[in-house]
Design a protein around this motif. Structure first.
Motif, PDB file in Angstrom:
ATOM      1  N   ILE A   1       0.838  -1.195   0.000  1.00 40.86           N
ATOM      2  CA  ILE A   1       0.000   0.000   0.000  1.00 40.86           C
ATOM      3  C   ILE A   1       0.878   1.252   0.000  1.00 40.86           C
ATOM      4  CG2 ILE A   1      -1.789   1.269   1.242  1.00 40.86           C
ATOM      5  CD1 ILE A   1      -2.723  -1.315  -0.016  1.00 40.86           C
ATOM      6  N   LYS A   2       0.583   2.166  -0.921  1.00 37.06           N
ATOM      7  CA  LYS A   2       1.291   3.447  -1.007  1.00 37.06           C
ATOM      8  C   LYS A   2       0.286   4.569  -0.755  1.00 37.06           C
ATOM      9  CE  LYS A   2       5.359   1.896  -2.458  1.00 37.06           C
ATOM     10  NZ  LYS A   2       6.621   2.108  -1.736  1.00 37.06           N
ATOM     11  N   ARG A   3       0.346   5.133   0.441  1.00 40.05           N
ATOM     12  CA  ARG A   3      -0.571   6.222   0.776  1.00 40.05           C
ATOM     13  C   ARG A   3      -0.085   7.565   0.241  1.00 40.05           C
ATOM     14  NH1 ARG A   3      -4.334   4.464   4.293  1.00 40.05           N
ATOM     15  NH2 ARG A   3      -3.897   2.566   5.492  1.00 40.05           N
ATOM     16  N   GLN A   4       1.198   7.708   0.086  1.00 40.71           N
ATOM     17  CA  GLN A   4       1.785   8.937  -0.426  1.00 40.71           C
ATOM     18  C   GLN A   4       2.429   8.659  -1.783  1.00 40.71           C
ATOM     19  OE1 GLN A   4       1.263  11.747   1.202  1.00 40.71           O
ATOM     20  NE2 GLN A   4       0.329  10.702   2.969  1.00 40.71           N
ATOM     21  N   GLY A   5       2.665   9.721  -2.524  1.00 37.19           N
ATOM     22  CA  GLY A   5       3.327   9.575  -3.812  1.00 37.19           C
ATOM     23  C   GLY A   5       2.341   9.323  -4.941  1.00 37.19           C
ATOM     24  N   SER A   6       2.884   9.272  -6.136  1.00 41.18           N
ATOM     25  CA  SER A   6       2.079   9.114  -7.343  1.00 41.18           C
ATOM     26  C   SER A   6       2.544   7.899  -8.126  1.00 41.18           C
ATOM     27  CB  SER A   6       2.194  10.364  -8.228  1.00 41.18           C
ATOM     28  OG  SER A   6       1.614  10.145  -9.489  1.00 41.18           O
ATOM     29  N   ILE A   7       1.617   7.325  -8.870  1.00 34.99           N
ATOM     30  CA  ILE A   7       1.962   6.171  -9.691  1.00 34.99           C
ATOM     31  C   ILE A   7       2.946   6.555 -10.784  1.00 34.99           C
ATOM     32  CG2 ILE A   7       0.085   6.465 -11.355  1.00 34.99           C
ATOM     33  CD1 ILE A   7      -0.260   3.404 -11.290  1.00 34.99           C
ATOM     34  N   PHE A   8       3.051   7.845 -11.095  1.00 33.31           N
ATOM     35  CA  PHE A   8       3.994   8.288 -12.122  1.00 33.31           C
ATOM     36  C   PHE A   8       5.446   8.163 -11.662  1.00 33.31           C
ATOM     37  CE2 PHE A   8       0.161  11.014 -12.770  1.00 33.31           C
ATOM     38  CZ  PHE A   8      -0.301  10.349 -13.882  1.00 33.31           C
ATOM     39  N   ASN A   9       5.656   7.913 -10.370  1.00 35.74           N
ATOM     40  CA  ASN A   9       7.006   7.769  -9.842  1.00 35.74           C
ATOM     41  C   ASN A   9       7.431   6.314  -9.692  1.00 35.74           C
ATOM     42  OD1 ASN A   9       7.049  10.605  -9.511  1.00 35.74           O
ATOM     43  ND2 ASN A   9       6.117  10.432  -7.489  1.00 35.74           N
ATOM     44  N   ILE A  10       6.658   5.382 -10.194  1.00 34.25           N
ATOM     45  CA  ILE A  10       6.893   3.975  -9.905  1.00 34.25           C
ATOM     46  C   ILE A  10       8.115   3.431 -10.623  1.00 34.25           C
ATOM     47  CG2 ILE A  10       5.436   3.092 -11.754  1.00 34.25           C
ATOM     48  CD1 ILE A  10       5.845   1.685  -8.169  1.00 34.25           C
ATOM     49  N   GLY A  11       8.457   3.949 -11.788  1.00 33.14           N
ATOM     50  CA  GLY A  11       9.625   3.453 -12.510  1.00 33.14           C
ATOM     51  C   GLY A  11       9.250   2.409 -13.549  1.00 33.14           C
ATOM     52  N   SER A  12      10.269   1.902 -14.222  1.00 35.78           N
ATOM     53  CA  SER A  12      10.062   1.007 -15.359  1.00 35.78           C
ATOM     54  C   SER A  12      10.088  -0.469 -14.983  1.00 35.78           C
ATOM     55  CB  SER A  12      11.136   1.266 -16.433  1.00 35.78           C
ATOM     56  OG  SER A  12      12.430   1.087 -15.889  1.00 35.78           O
ATOM     57  N   ASP A  13      10.229  -0.797 -13.689  1.00 36.08           N
ATOM     58  CA  ASP A  13      10.282  -2.194 -13.296  1.00 36.08           C
ATOM     59  C   ASP A  13       8.915  -2.753 -12.919  1.00 36.08           C
ATOM     60  OD1 ASP A  13      10.131  -0.507 -11.154  1.00 36.08           O
ATOM     61  OD2 ASP A  13      11.432  -1.696  -9.850  1.00 36.08           O
ATOM     62  N   HIS A  14       7.861  -1.963 -13.140  1.00 35.26           N
ATOM     63  CA  HIS A  14       6.492  -2.405 -12.890  1.00 35.26           C
ATOM     64  C   HIS A  14       5.647  -2.149 -14.140  1.00 35.26           C
ATOM     65  CE1 HIS A  14       7.824  -2.230  -8.730  1.00 35.26           C
ATOM     66  NE2 HIS A  14       6.699  -2.802  -8.335  1.00 35.26           N
ATOM     67  N   ILE A  15       4.615  -2.953 -14.311  1.00 29.86           N
ATOM     68  CA  ILE A  15       3.580  -2.645 -15.299  1.00 29.86           C
ATOM     69  C   ILE A  15       2.644  -1.621 -14.680  1.00 29.86           C
ATOM     70  CG2 ILE A  15       1.626  -3.551 -16.598  1.00 29.86           C
ATOM     71  CD1 ILE A  15       3.072  -6.174 -16.836  1.00 29.86           C
ATOM     72  N   VAL A  16       2.420  -0.529 -15.383  1.00 33.07           N
ATOM     73  CA  VAL A  16       1.603   0.564 -14.864  1.00 33.07           C
ATOM     74  C   VAL A  16       0.194   0.438 -15.443  1.00 33.07           C
ATOM     75  CG1 VAL A  16       1.351   3.059 -14.694  1.00 33.07           C
ATOM     76  CG2 VAL A  16       3.634   2.038 -14.687  1.00 33.07           C
TER      77      VAL A  16
END
Length: 727
Positions: free
Chosen positions: A214-229
């Motif tokens: 669970i990520k309560r802070q931050g944005s999905i745009f910061n996840i990086g290229s090692d995950h499927i967005v």
């Protein structure tokens, strides 16, 4: 095959090239606007005869005002000296770099993969910026988006619209400095009817829940290229991105501008489809687009893999999301998006044109709303099937028909229902003829019926000639009237040939089975267990033992091919591949597998595990379809958690976006992990909650939330009765 009509295929392409050359040479706003207006007047031609043909002279008023009044002097100088010529030259290069076979449409119900060169995609987006494509409308192209910036510049007075423009321009600036060589891959994933999972399949799944971060802070745009967005898209992917849209879908696509190519060639998604695009370049971020939007460049652009999944829109009637068909639709949609496996070509015939087809399989909400509260409890499910608009295929909600379905059925006169006091002997001759004519209305059915009748008569004749001591044991097989002929004892004077004959007589009866997976596999497991537990007192070289072992191998092969998933078809299990001494070991292993995998979902999971490659990527997602589409955040979180568990992901990263309804998510996760609930148990609990919300909706603020109800449940999940009605 259907080809996309590109600007370089139009008869006015030479004239268009001259106008684009003038754009590249422009040094003032007035020169630019004049050239772009000429391009718009020439190319903005639609197929709708009712549309006005008078040129719109105010298309670029917003762009002119922005360049003259709001763009800084340094930025304006860079725009005319560097960015604008770069975009114009990329648009001119379209004919030179287009694929030899052109650009194909991604059609509905066609599972396909397209690889596109990055330079070609950049050229398409450049032509989109100058609005050189023929005009599309919802009337002329109901399954496609318009691929022009015609309406984009009208809204440049909005802050988020200016950020969107800056993101696009920064993309072209970055390509001039460094352009990755990796190709962009567009993949349309389709869950065929044979792969479609029903609620029965989900309820019987014994897989554990995967790790949830669970990520309560931050944005999905910061996840990086090692995950499927995950991108929460519209059915017509893109939504209002080329207008004034500021949804998550629009922001994700404009910060990865190469995703705009989807709008040009991808038909709208149906209930069993998702669209993924890999290798797209993320060049920027737009922070707080609905509040105080700010544009931020990325110092190190990323190459992302994005999956576009469209959640159902419940804005007109949020109560519909608690229906069984709606819940099942979201489960399978998320599973298809999360699952990473080799593409399977769909067997449906390829359609020739994407124009004029319906893209929505969702029925009108107005016809449902008046009956939701007043209908009987067993009829409060909208439809038994999810019907696809393009192919007409019906995807079932449950595997078996409801016992209540005949009560209010008015569907078909061929379906006859009898009460307990009805007698088949009292049937009228007309009813009998109609019943049998419906059963044998096709030539294939008549041929199959004749073959089965002949086979049954042959078996009866052989049975009557057998010894009176032969025992006929009826096997209960869920509606099947077949039987197995088994000798209770063999006479001493029986010859070896007669034993062999009895072993193989009537193989179609002994080794045939229905498609009722859960009950049939139990019978098969029991039969295999009896064979394996027999005392092998015969000599090692006895022919009878050899034949029995061959029968076990043959039976196992047929079982995998016919009873389990279609993914097993083509996997040979012949005796030549098994050592002679390991036949019993293989059969025993098979029986143990059958004991574990008692339904179609488990069988499909086996095929996924066998075919999955190393390095399965985790998925990053958020409140999918929960804002403008009025989805319930708690329900959507569980849907994606369940789908990721069945897709066998390493973990799921979930961004809550500080939604207050998800404050208890940590507690819920801890409770479920302590209880060690499986996927099926959680599905059962959610269905129980959905039924209470849909059948007797409580007043707002009175009933517990989904999280609260699951926490308050007993450790064992409740059993759910699946209710369905006729279509």
């Amino acid at each position: 095959m259907a080809l996309v009509m590109l600007p370089c295929d139009m008869p006015w392409w030479p004239t268009l090239q001259r106008h684009l050359t003038q754009v590249a040479a422009s040094t003032t706003t007035k020169q630019l606007i004049e050239s772009m207006q000429k391009i718009h007047n020439m190319c903005n031609v639609g197929l709708d005869p009712d549309e006005s043909e008078v040129p719109d002279t105010e298309v670029f008023v917003g762009l002119e005002k922005y360049l003259e009044e709001e763009m800084a002097v340094e930025e304006k100088e860079k725009f005319f000296s560097f960015t604008l010529p770069s975009v114009a030259h990329r648009a001119i290069d379209l004919k030179r770099i287009r694929p030899p076979n052109g650009l194909l449409f991604s059609l509905q119900q066609q599972s396909e993969k397209m690889e596109l060169d990055r330079e070609f995609v950049a050229s398409l987006i450049a032509n989109c910026f100058f609005s050189t494509f023929p005009k599309r409308t919802a009337k002329t192209h109901p399954t496609l988006q318009d691929f022009n910036f015609t309406n984009f510049f009208r809204h440049l007075d909005l802050k988020h619209q200016k950020c969107k423009l800056l993101s696009l321009l920064d993309y072209f600036n970055h390509l001039e400095k460094c352009s990755p060589t990796q190709k962009i891959v567009l993949t349309r994933q389709v869950m065929s009817g044979s792969q479609w999972l029903t609620l029965d399949d989900w309820l019987h799944c014994k897989l554990p829940l995967c790790p949830l971060l669970i990520k309560r802070q931050g944005s999905i745009f910061n996840i990086g290229s090692d995950h499927i967005v995950i991108c929460s898209s519209s059915a017509r992917i893109g939504g209002d991105i080329l207008s004034n849209g500021c949804s998550m879908e629009c922001i994700q696509m404009i910060t990865c501008p190469e995703m705009l190519a989807i709008l040009l060639c991808v038909e709208a998604l149906e209930d069993n489809e998702v669209m993924s695009i890999s290798g797209v370049l993320q060049v920027s971020k737009i922070i707080d687009p609905k509040g105080n939007p700010t544009f931020e460049k990325l110092s190190h652009p990323l190459l992302l893999t994005v999956c576009c999944m469209d959640a159902e829109n419940y804005s007109s009637l949020p109560l519909l999301q608690y229906q069984q068909d709606s819940f099942l639709r979201e489960l399978n949609k998320a599973l298809l998006g999360f699952r990473q496996k080799p593409d399977q070509q769909n067997a449906l015939p390829r359609r020739l044109s994407p124009i004029g087809e319906s893209f929505s399989s969702t029925p009108e909400k107005d016809t449902v709303a008046p009956t939701i509260r007043s209908a009987p409890k067993h009829l409060q499910v909208r439809r038994k099937f999810i019907v696809l608009g393009s192919s007409g295929e019906c995807l079932p909600i449950t595997r078996n028909q409801s016992s209540y379905s005949s009560c209010q059925s008015t569907s078909s006169p061929e379906l006859e229902f009898y009460s307990a006091d009805s007698s088949f002997e009292d049937e009228s001759e007309e009813r009998k003829n109609r019943r049998y004519s419906c059963q044998l209305d096709k030539e294939e059915r008549r041929i199959v019926f004749a073959d089965r009748l002949k086979e049954a008569m042959d078996r009866a004749e052989e049975a009557s000639s057998e010894s009176a001591d032969t025992d006929f044991r009826l096997m209960g097989r869920d509606g099947s009237c077949g039987f197995v002929l088994e000798g209770s004892s063999l006479k001493d004077d029986d010859s070896h040939d007669s034993r062999k004959k009895r072993l193989y007589q009537s193989p179609s009866s002994k080794y045939s089975f229905t498609t009722d997976y859960s009950s049939e596999l139990e019978i098969v497991y029991e039969q295999l267990g009896k064979w394996l537990d027999e005392d092998d007192t015969l000599p090692p070289g006895a022919e009878t033992l050899e034949m029995r072992e061959k029968a076990v191998v043959q039976f196992a092969g047929n079982l995998l091919k016919r009873t389990l998933s279609e993914s097993f078809v083509g996997i040979p299990l012949g005796e030549e591949e098994l050592p002679e001494k390991s036949v019993k070991v293989a059969a025993r292993s098979l029986s143990l597998e059958l004991a574990r995998h008692k339904n179609k979902l488990a069988a499909q999971l086996v095929s996924v595990v066998l075919n999955q490659k190393d390095g399965v990527m985790p998925v990053a997602t958020y409140n999918w379809g929960c804002s403008s589409r009025c989805g319930e955040p708690q329900l959507k979180l569980f849907v994606q958690w369940l789908a990721s568990s069945v897709a066998l992901l390493p973990h799921l990263v979930y961004f809550t976006a500080a939604n207050p309804s998800l404050n208890m998510v940590d507690t819920v996760c801890r409770v479920l992990l302590d209880r060690q609930w499986s996927v099926g148990e959680l599905v059962s609990a959610i269905l129980k909650y959905n039924e209470s919300m849909f059948v007797t909706p409580p007043p707002p603020g009175v009933a517990p939330s989904l999280f609260e109800q699951i926490i308050g449940m007993d450790e064992k999940a409740p059993q759910t009765n699946l209710l369905c009605t006729e279509l």
